[in-house]
Scaffold this motif. Structure first.
Motif, PDB file in Angstrom:
ATOM      1  N   TRP A 198      -3.423   1.855  -4.045  1.00 55.42           N
ATOM      2  CA  TRP A 198      -2.572   2.248  -2.924  1.00 55.42           C
ATOM      3  C   TRP A 198      -1.095   2.278  -3.304  1.00 55.42           C
ATOM      4  N   ARG A 199      -0.735   1.571  -4.363  1.00 59.80           N
ATOM      5  CA  ARG A 199       0.676   1.566  -4.782  1.00 59.80           C
ATOM      6  C   ARG A 199       1.117   2.907  -5.355  1.00 59.80           C
ATOM      7  N   ARG A 200       0.188   3.832  -5.527  1.00 60.43           N
ATOM      8  CA  ARG A 200       0.563   5.171  -6.004  1.00 60.43           C
ATOM      9  C   ARG A 200       1.003   6.084  -4.870  1.00 60.43           C
ATOM     10  N   LEU A 201       1.062   5.561  -3.660  1.00 61.21           N
ATOM     11  CA  LEU A 201       1.568   6.351  -2.534  1.00 61.21           C
ATOM     12  C   LEU A 201       2.957   6.884  -2.861  1.00 61.21           C
ATOM     13  N   SER A 202       3.125   8.175  -2.787  1.00 55.00           N
ATOM     14  CA  SER A 202       4.435   8.775  -3.038  1.00 55.00           C
ATOM     15  C   SER A 202       5.421   8.341  -1.946  1.00 55.00           C
ATOM     16  N   GLY A 203       6.562   7.809  -2.365  1.00 57.03           N
ATOM     17  CA  GLY A 203       7.575   7.349  -1.415  1.00 57.03           C
ATOM     18  C   GLY A 203       7.469   5.878  -1.079  1.00 57.03           C
ATOM     19  N   LEU A 204       6.500   5.174  -1.674  1.00 54.83           N
ATOM     20  CA  LEU A 204       6.309   3.760  -1.355  1.00 54.83           C
ATOM     21  C   LEU A 204       7.520   2.913  -1.745  1.00 54.83           C
ATOM     22  N   ALA A 212       5.260  -4.958   5.617  1.00 55.24           N
ATOM     23  CA  ALA A 212       5.260  -3.493   5.649  1.00 55.24           C
ATOM     24  C   ALA A 212       4.349  -2.929   4.558  1.00 55.24           C
ATOM     25  N   LEU A 213       4.338  -3.581   3.393  1.00 54.35           N
ATOM     26  CA  LEU A 213       3.449  -3.140   2.329  1.00 54.35           C
ATOM     27  C   LEU A 213       1.987  -3.331   2.733  1.00 54.35           C
ATOM     28  N   ALA A 214       1.688  -4.381   3.481  1.00 51.60           N
ATOM     29  CA  ALA A 214       0.321  -4.587   3.967  1.00 51.60           C
ATOM     30  C   ALA A 214      -0.098  -3.461   4.907  1.00 51.60           C
ATOM     31  N   VAL A 215       0.828  -2.992   5.724  1.00 50.49           N
ATOM     32  CA  VAL A 215       0.541  -1.865   6.618  1.00 50.49           C
ATOM     33  C   VAL A 215       0.299  -0.596   5.789  1.00 50.49           C
ATOM     34  N   ALA A 216       1.127  -0.391   4.763  1.00 54.53           N
ATOM     35  CA  ALA A 216       0.941   0.778   3.899  1.00 54.53           C
ATOM     36  C   ALA A 216      -0.423   0.732   3.226  1.00 54.53           C
ATOM     37  N   ARG A 217      -0.790  -0.436   2.743  1.00 57.87           N
ATOM     38  CA  ARG A 217      -2.101  -0.596   2.102  1.00 57.87           C
ATOM     39  C   ARG A 217      -3.236  -0.303   3.082  1.00 57.87           C
ATOM     40  N   SER A 218      -3.099  -0.780   4.295  1.00 58.43           N
ATOM     41  CA  SER A 218      -4.137  -0.574   5.304  1.00 58.43           C
ATOM     42  C   SER A 218      -4.265   0.901   5.666  1.00 58.43           C
ATOM     43  N   LEU A 219      -3.149   1.588   5.812  1.00 64.10           N
ATOM     44  CA  LEU A 219      -3.184   3.023   6.115  1.00 64.10           C
ATOM     45  C   LEU A 219      -3.813   3.804   4.960  1.00 64.10           C
ATOM     46  N   TRP A 220      -3.427   3.453   3.747  1.00 62.12           N
ATOM     47  CA  TRP A 220      -3.983   4.141   2.579  1.00 62.12           C
ATOM     48  C   TRP A 220      -5.495   3.947   2.523  1.00 62.12           C
ATOM     49  N   THR A 221      -5.946   2.720   2.756  1.00 65.43           N
ATOM     50  CA  THR A 221      -7.373   2.418   2.700  1.00 65.43           C
ATOM     51  C   THR A 221      -8.135   3.187   3.779  1.00 65.43           C
ATOM     52  N   ALA A 222      -7.568   3.243   4.970  1.00 65.75           N
ATOM     53  CA  ALA A 222      -8.217   3.977   6.064  1.00 65.75           C
ATOM     54  C   ALA A 222      -8.333   5.461   5.724  1.00 65.75           C
ATOM     55  N   ARG A 223      -7.274   6.023   5.147  1.00 66.19           N
ATOM     56  CA  ARG A 223      -7.319   7.436   4.761  1.00 66.19           C
ATOM     57  C   ARG A 223      -8.336   7.656   3.649  1.00 66.19           C
ATOM     58  N   GLU A 224      -8.385   6.726   2.688  1.00 64.83           N
ATOM     59  CA  GLU A 224      -9.311   6.862   1.562  1.00 64.83           C
ATOM     60  C   GLU A 224     -10.751   6.842   2.051  1.00 64.83           C
ATOM     61  N   GLU A 225     -11.064   5.927   2.928  1.00 64.23           N
ATOM     62  CA  GLU A 225     -12.433   5.825   3.445  1.00 64.23           C
ATOM     63  C   GLU A 225     -12.823   7.071   4.242  1.00 64.23           C
ATOM     64  N   ILE A 279      -2.820   0.389  11.255  1.00 61.35           N
ATOM     65  CA  ILE A 279      -1.520  -0.267  11.365  1.00 61.35           C
ATOM     66  C   ILE A 279      -1.683  -1.679  11.926  1.00 61.35           C
ATOM     67  N   GLU A 280      -2.491  -1.814  12.944  1.00 61.72           N
ATOM     68  CA  GLU A 280      -2.697  -3.139  13.548  1.00 61.72           C
ATOM     69  C   GLU A 280      -3.379  -4.090  12.562  1.00 61.72           C
ATOM     70  N   ARG A 281      -4.322  -3.566  11.768  1.00 62.55           N
ATOM     71  CA  ARG A 281      -4.967  -4.419  10.756  1.00 62.55           C
ATOM     72  C   ARG A 281      -3.963  -4.889   9.716  1.00 62.55           C
ATOM     73  N   GLY A 282      -3.101  -3.981   9.307  1.00 61.21           N
ATOM     74  CA  GLY A 282      -2.085  -4.348   8.322  1.00 61.21           C
ATOM     75  C   GLY A 282      -1.140  -5.409   8.856  1.00 61.21           C
ATOM     76  N   ARG A 283      -0.767  -5.282  10.108  1.00 59.41           N
ATOM     77  CA  ARG A 283       0.142  -6.267  10.701  1.00 59.41           C
ATOM     78  C   ARG A 283      -0.516  -7.631  10.864  1.00 59.41           C
TER      79      ARG A 283
END
Length: 399
Positions: A198-204, A212-225, A279-283
């Motif tokens: 998930w750290r390969r997100l462009s603009g991270l 905030a990084l946990a939210v980014a990770r959660s969003l990335w994971t949701a999109r990946e799945e 987002i809520e999971r990441g928070r």
């Protein structure tokens, strides 16, 4: 240009395999995927050519079992261009060559300035190939005839190209170099999955704070799945910029998320519940990621070496031009003679004592090929010894 048919059933595959068995010499093989359109890297078209048999185009999703083709050509030399890109997709179909000739790699070892397929075909045979469909969605059906013509041409000339390059390799005394490189491509283990992809997100880089990084990770994971389930490239569902914008905006409600101007793609809107839940999971996450990801076994960047390890910095600065000089003499890119990472690793922690023999062993343990070691170990050892002598004489002068 003739009409091309895509073979899409077991009977057609068997008939083609029979014809290919009766052909002669190496077999040209290529794969078309749907990168950028589909989540998977599966093959959506396999092209095969052999002298005396002609060109055959196969539809992998329809055929499924490619055992007859493997039986027909598995023992022959396969000619591929940039083989490392196509072998994983071929192996998914249980198509495995016994040996290969990689025309891109051969062109690199010969020092050719242009190594793309079209350029290599043009430079060796004087034939121009149109590359109009290289980034097309090959999962589409039916495939237009113009696409099939393009796909057929990718293999139709490849054996002739192989013969020209093989002759040039022999003239330059690089046949063994190429054989070792081709075998290394075949034997190379797949890269292990990234620990934190998930750290390969462009603009991270703009995201600050572990929450905030946990939210980014959660969003990335949701999109990946979701992308994997739909077999759609993640960026076609929701681009990276939209995910990062959602993290930076820190919306306090689903409605606020929907109001973001960057969150306007179709999947952003229709799957709003999915993204808000992420987002809520990441928070709520308790295992927060570090501000910076783990470096694994990677070395510090060379710019940090003067402070972190000045002796290694001196060794690298002495050895790098020596290796570049060998590459120039061999008329090949230095990265094909010896990858920069291998040189950095042996410079960072050299064997003791430093000799051509100990450097050879160190390079072999790092994965260098025999021919690379023969060409570089002695010059690296000489450079390291000279660097140490210079440092010692400088210390003596200072005292």
């Amino acid at each position: 240009m003739g009409e091309y048919d895509v073979l899409a059933d077991a009977a057609s595959l068997v008939a083609a395999a029979r014809a290919l068995t009766a052909g002669t010499g190496p077999v040209a093989v290529d794969v078309e995927r749907a990168s950028g359109f589909r989540y998977s890297q599966r093959a959506y078209l396999v092209q095969v050519f052999r002298r005396g048999a002609g060109v055959y185009l196969f539809d992998p999703p329809e055929i499924g079992d490619f055992a007859p083709l493997q039986d027909a050509i598995g023992g022959a030399e396969w000619v591929l261009h940039a083989a490392s890109q196509d072998l994983p997709s071929l192996r998914e179909l249980s198509l495995e060559p016994a040996s290969i000739f990689d025309t891109e790699l051969a062109a690199r070892l010969l020092g050719r300035a242009r190594v793309g397929l079209g350029a290599v075909v043009e430079d060796t045979l004087g034939i121009s190939l149109a590359k109009a469909h290289s980034a097309s969605d090959w999962s589409a059906r039916p495939l237009p005839q113009s696409w099939l013509e393009y796909a057929a041409l990718d293999v139709e000339h490849l054996v002739d190209v192989r013969d020209v390059l093989a002759a040039e390799l022999a003239e330059q005394g690089k046949t063994r170099f190429a054989e070792e490189e081709f075998r290394a491509v075949l034997d190379r283990e797949p890269k292990p999955a990234r620990e934190e992809p998930w750290r390969r997100l462009s603009g991270l880089h703009a995201v600050r704070g572990r929450r905030a990084l946990a939210v980014a990770r959660s969003l990335w994971t949701a999109r990946e799945e979701f992308a994997q389930a739909e077999d759609v490239a993640p960026g076609r569902l929701v681009p990276d910029r939209a995910l990062v914008a959602a993290v930076l905006a820190d919306p306090q409600s689903k409605q606020a998320l929907a109001a973001l101007k960057e969150f306007t793609d179709r999947a952003s809107r229709t799957q709003l519940d999915r993204w808000w839940a992420a987002i809520e999971r990441g928070r709520a996450e308790k295992d927060l990621p570090l501000e910076r990801g783990a470096r694994g076994d990677s070395l510090p960047p060379p710019r940090a070496w003067p402070d972190r390890n000045p002796e290694a910095d001196a060794r690298l600065k002495a050895a790098r031009p020596a290796v570049e000089e060998v590459a120039t003499a061999l008329s090949m890119p230095v990265e094909n003679l010896l990858t920069p990472d291998l040189l950095r690793r042996v410079a960072w922690a050299p064997p003791e004592p430093v000799t051509a023999q100990t450097i050879s062993r160190a390079l072999a343990e790092l994965g260098a090929r025999s021919w690379q070691i023969e060409q570089t170990a002695h010059v690296i050892a000489d450079a390291f010894v000279a660097s140490a002598q210079t440092a010692a004489s400088g210390a003596d002068s200072a005292s």
